[in-house]
Motif scaffolding. Structure first.
Motif, short mmCIF file in Angstrom:
data_model
loop_
_atom_site.label_atom_id
_atom_site.label_comp_id
_atom_site.label_asym_id
_atom_site.label_seq_id
_atom_site.Cartn_x
_atom_site.Cartn_y
_atom_site.Cartn_z
N GLY A 91 40.85 45.80 31.66
CA GLY A 91 41.36 44.78 32.56
C GLY A 91 40.31 43.69 32.77
O GLY A 91 39.18 43.81 32.30
N GLN A 92 40.70 42.67 33.51
CA GLN A 92 39.81 41.53 33.71
C GLN A 92 38.78 41.77 34.79
O GLN A 92 37.87 40.96 34.98
CB GLN A 92 40.62 40.25 34.01
CG GLN A 92 41.12 40.16 35.43
CD GLN A 92 42.39 40.96 35.69
OE1 GLN A 92 42.75 41.88 34.95
NE2 GLN A 92 43.09 40.60 36.75
N GLY A 93 38.92 42.88 35.50
CA GLY A 93 37.91 43.26 36.48
C GLY A 93 38.25 42.83 37.90
O GLY A 93 39.00 41.87 38.13
N THR A 94 37.70 43.56 38.85
CA THR A 94 37.75 43.20 40.27
C THR A 94 36.31 43.03 40.73
O THR A 94 35.50 43.96 40.60
CB THR A 94 38.43 44.28 41.12
OG1 THR A 94 39.81 44.35 40.80
CG2 THR A 94 38.28 43.96 42.61
N ARG A 95 36.02 41.86 41.25
CA ARG A 95 34.69 41.64 41.82
C ARG A 95 34.71 42.09 43.26
O ARG A 95 35.44 41.53 44.08
CB ARG A 95 34.29 40.18 41.73
CG ARG A 95 32.89 39.92 42.30
CD ARG A 95 32.36 38.53 41.97
NE ARG A 95 32.24 38.31 40.54
CZ ARG A 95 31.29 38.80 39.77
NH1 ARG A 95 30.34 39.57 40.29
NH2 ARG A 95 31.24 38.52 38.49
N LEU A 96 33.94 43.13 43.57
CA LEU A 96 33.84 43.65 44.93
C LEU A 96 32.54 43.15 45.55
O LEU A 96 31.47 43.36 44.99
CB LEU A 96 33.87 45.18 44.93
CG LEU A 96 33.68 45.86 46.29
CD1 LEU A 96 34.86 45.54 47.21
CD2 LEU A 96 33.51 47.36 46.13
N THR A 97 32.68 42.52 46.71
CA THR A 97 31.52 42.06 47.45
C THR A 97 31.50 42.76 48.80
O THR A 97 32.46 42.64 49.57
CB THR A 97 31.56 40.53 47.65
OG1 THR A 97 31.63 39.90 46.38
CG2 THR A 97 30.31 40.06 48.39
N VAL A 98 30.45 43.51 49.06
CA VAL A 98 30.31 44.21 50.34
C VAL A 98 29.31 43.44 51.18
O VAL A 98 28.17 43.20 50.74
CB VAL A 98 29.85 45.66 50.13
CG1 VAL A 98 29.77 46.39 51.46
CG2 VAL A 98 30.80 46.39 49.18
N VAL A 99 29.74 43.07 52.38
CA VAL A 99 28.86 42.24 53.25
C VAL A 99 28.51 42.99 54.53
O VAL A 99 29.15 43.99 54.88
CB VAL A 99 29.53 40.89 53.58
CG1 VAL A 99 29.74 40.08 52.32
CG2 VAL A 99 30.85 41.11 54.31
N PRO A 109 34.82 36.83 27.15
CA PRO A 109 34.74 35.40 27.51
C PRO A 109 34.58 35.27 29.02
O PRO A 109 34.90 36.20 29.76
CB PRO A 109 36.09 34.85 27.04
CG PRO A 109 36.66 35.88 26.13
CD PRO A 109 36.13 37.19 26.59
N PRO A 110 34.13 34.13 29.50
CA PRO A 110 33.94 33.96 30.95
C PRO A 110 35.23 34.24 31.72
O PRO A 110 36.30 33.73 31.37
CB PRO A 110 33.53 32.48 31.07
CG PRO A 110 32.96 32.14 29.74
CD PRO A 110 33.69 32.96 28.74
N SER A 111 35.13 35.07 32.74
CA SER A 111 36.26 35.40 33.63
C SER A 111 37.45 36.01 32.90
O SER A 111 38.58 35.91 33.36
CB SER A 111 36.73 34.14 34.39
OG SER A 111 35.65 33.61 35.11
N ARG A 112 37.21 36.64 31.79
CA ARG A 112 38.28 37.28 31.04
C ARG A 112 37.91 38.72 30.75
O ARG A 112 36.77 39.13 30.89
CB ARG A 112 38.51 36.54 29.72
CG ARG A 112 38.89 35.08 29.85
CD ARG A 112 40.33 34.90 30.27
NE ARG A 112 41.26 35.55 29.37
CZ ARG A 112 41.72 35.01 28.24
NH1 ARG A 112 41.32 33.80 27.88
NH2 ARG A 112 42.57 35.65 27.50
N GLN A 113 38.91 39.48 30.34
CA GLN A 113 38.60 40.87 30.06
C GLN A 113 37.90 41.04 28.73
O GLN A 113 37.98 40.19 27.87
CB GLN A 113 39.85 41.74 30.08
CG GLN A 113 40.90 41.38 29.07
CD GLN A 113 42.02 40.61 29.73
OE1 GLN A 113 41.79 39.50 30.23
NE2 GLN A 113 43.20 41.17 29.75
N MET A 114 37.24 42.18 28.60
CA MET A 114 36.59 42.52 27.33
C MET A 114 37.66 42.83 26.29
O MET A 114 38.64 43.53 26.56
CB MET A 114 35.72 43.77 27.52
CG MET A 114 34.35 43.45 28.06
SD MET A 114 33.30 44.88 28.05
CE MET A 114 33.80 45.67 29.56
N ILE A 115 37.48 42.29 25.12
CA ILE A 115 38.39 42.59 24.01
C ILE A 115 37.58 43.10 22.82
O ILE A 115 36.43 42.70 22.61
CB ILE A 115 39.23 41.36 23.60
CG1 ILE A 115 38.33 40.16 23.26
CG2 ILE A 115 40.22 41.00 24.68
CD1 ILE A 115 39.09 38.99 22.71
N LEU A 116 38.18 43.99 22.10
CA LEU A 116 37.50 44.58 20.96
C LEU A 116 37.38 43.58 19.82
O LEU A 116 38.36 42.92 19.45
CB LEU A 116 38.26 45.82 20.47
CG LEU A 116 37.62 46.56 19.30
CD1 LEU A 116 36.32 47.21 19.76
CD2 LEU A 116 38.58 47.59 18.74
#
Lengths: 118, 114
Positions: free
Chosen positions: B106-114, A40-47
């Motif tokens: 996890g929900q991820g980390t958005r890395l932006t290199v400028v 989902p938008p801005s959420r983690q991937m789920i199985l």
């Protein structure tokens, strides 16, 4: 090396209708796992659902089912009775069957963005 | 429900700087992974980690990258000297074992290199 292809960058479906997302893969292996992940938008991937290649029976999880065609190397996801909450990015993924500790990473397709219209 | 957590959610850094992306995997999981997704492209495998060592890495994971599990709970990805092309979403994942179990992301980390 394995490759996974999702040929539909975007799909849309009317709420309560059924939609099928396509996935094909290429491998020379006979034992492996296949997965559908939802992001989902801005959420983690789920199985969402997984399939073991040695199983002939297609996996089902409530409204989600797959059509696994091993010979054709095809693994499509069917979503029945689509709901607004199903709107997300869907990734098809492949994982080799390994008994050692290497080679068990996921190989992803490019994803399909599913929109659900009310 | 247990989940994989990543911090920060967004990191902006100057080219050439070092960054450390942090992940807390699920506590009884044994296998740990980093993946990345450059905007508009596929999610790509970077590295897998088991028993305190790298078990596999992709060609992307060059000498600029390193991973560590310093204290038994955190799992970090370090990029020593960031390049513009390192800008991407970085996902951490963990898996309990290799026998027909799923990877949790996890929900991820958005890395932006400028």
């Amino acid at each position: 090396a394995q490759t996974v292809t999702q040929s539909q960058p975007e799909m849309s479906v009317q709420e309560a209708e059924t939609v099928t997302l396509s996935c094909t893969y290429d491998t020379s292996e006979s034992d492996y796992y296949l997965f559908w992940y939802k992001q989902p938008p801005s959420r983690q991937m789920i199985l969402v659902i997984r399939q073991e290649a040695y199983k002939q029976q297609n996996a089902t999880e409530n409204r989600f089912s797959v059509n696994f065609q091993k010979a054709a190397k095809s693994f499509s996801l069917k979503i029945s009775d689509s709901q607004l909450g199903d709107a997300a990015m869907y990734f098809c993924a492949y994982r080799s069957f390994r008994i050692n500790n290497a080679g068990n990473m996921l190989t992803f397709g490019g994803g399909t963005r599913l929109m659900v219209k009310p | 429900e247990p989940e994989v957590t990543q911090t920060p959610s967004h990191q902006v850094t100057q080219m050439g700087q070092e960054v450390i992306l942090r992940c807390v995997p699920i506590s009884n999981h044994l296998y740990f992974y980093w993946y990345r997704q450059i905007l508009g492209q596929k999610v790509e495998f970077l590295v897998s980690f088991y028993n305190n060592e790298i078990s596999e890495k992709s060609e992307i994971f060059d000498d600029q990258f390193s991973v560590e599990r310093p204290d038994g709970s955190n799992f970090t990805l370090k990029i020593r000297s960031t390049k513009l092309e390192d800008s991407a979403m970085y996902f951490c994942a963990s898996m309990k074992d290799i026998w027909n179990t799923e990877a949790f992301f996890g929900q991820g980390t958005r890395l932006t290199v400028v």
